[in-house]
Design an enzyme around this catalytic site. Structure first.
Site, PDB file in Angstrom:
ATOM      1  N   ASP A  59      -6.757   6.420  -2.177  1.00 49.44           N
ATOM      2  CA  ASP A  59      -7.314   5.062  -2.218  1.00 49.44           C
ATOM      3  C   ASP A  59      -8.493   5.013  -1.270  1.00 49.44           C
ATOM      4  O   ASP A  59      -8.484   5.654  -0.218  1.00 49.44           O
ATOM      5  CB  ASP A  59      -6.264   4.004  -1.877  1.00 49.44           C
ATOM      6  N   GLU A 151      -0.602  -6.763   4.517  1.00 48.06           N
ATOM      7  CA  GLU A 151      -0.192  -5.990   5.682  1.00 48.06           C
ATOM      8  C   GLU A 151       0.013  -6.845   6.924  1.00 48.06           C
ATOM      9  O   GLU A 151       0.426  -6.332   7.961  1.00 48.06           O
ATOM     10  CB  GLU A 151      -1.251  -4.926   5.998  1.00 48.06           C
TER      11      GLU A 151
END
Length: 254
Positions: A59, A151
């Site tokens: 990613d 997150e």
């Protein structure tokens, strides 16, 4: 007499030390053998990669700079190559990654399976974040499912965070007709999301450790953030997929 006693004590301590040193050496050997067996080192990628997975991916975002996607697609060592890529598209309500459009186009041209993700800000309106994401990405049939990256709590309560995230997910699902993937840390999922979002596919970050426990039923596992990839100048996150090609097809936009 005292001298002899001291000599005997020293000899005993020396032999005891040798025993302890031998035990430590044996333990390290056993540990290294386990690591080498379960996580063999791949010099080209500059990391250990867990065995037992046939599909690997990376990613990226603007932090990786300008990428040579042809080199990425051509890279292979033994049984590991880059099969898929997740690309950062947007963040919050206003930010679009400046490298996204180039990465989105060039990765597909190089023959890689691509997906896009949005970095979610819990203190910002989920609806507006979803709209930004959908405006930034022209999803097509054959792309990986959209991803929301969460997150942080942003100072929100668990109830507030969950409600706002659900607004984002519902908007994206209504627009594209598919359930988005949730990316998050292993412990963050257990602490904040478990039990509420179990119907969504999970991509979990869990670095330098054994496979994440079954408490999180993950589809993708981000196992390292230090991979070296041809065509990319900076360290890259490395991932594995839990199943085979036919399983991955279930996570592709029809």
């Amino acid at each position: 007499m005292y001298t002899a006693l001291i000599i005997l004590v020293c000899v005993g301590l020396f032999n005891y030390g040798k025993v302890i040193k031998g035990l430590i050496t044996s333990y390290r050997w056993a540990a290294d053998t386990f690591v080498n067996d379960q996580y063999p080192h791949y010099s080209s990628y500059n990391i250990r990669i867990p065995k037992g997975y046939s599909l690997h991916g990376i990613d990226v975002s603007r932090y990786q700079g300008k990428i040579d996607w042809e080199k990425v697609a051509a890279m292979q060592e033994r049984d590991v190559r880059v099969d898929f890529v997740f690309i950062k598209a947007s963040e919050g309500m206003l930010l679009v990654d400046p490298y996204f459009q180039r990465n989105w186009k060039k990765s597909a041209e190089a023959g890689l399976l691509r997906g896009a993700y949005h970095y979610f800000k819990p203190q910002k309106a989920g609806l507006w974040q979803a709209n930004l994401f959908l405006q930034a990405v022209s999803f097509e049939s054959g792309d990986l499912l959209p991803v929301v990256d969460i997150e942080e709590t942003g100072g929100q309560s668990k109830a507030q965070l969950r409600k706002n995230l659900q607004v984002f997910l519902t908007r994206v699902e209504k627009k594209l007709g598919v359930k988005p993937i949730i990316y998050t840390g292993y412990q963050f999922y257990l602490d904040n999301l478990s039990g509420e979002f179990d119907k969504y596919p999970v991509w979990v970050a869990h670095y330098y450790r054994a496979k994440p426990k079954a408490a999180v039923k993950w589809k993708f596992w981000q196992h390292s953030d230090k991979a070296r990839i041809n065509g990319i100048k900076h360290p890259v996150d490395m991932n594995v997929f839990s199943g085979g090609v036919s399983d991955l097809e279930n996570l592709i936009i029809p």
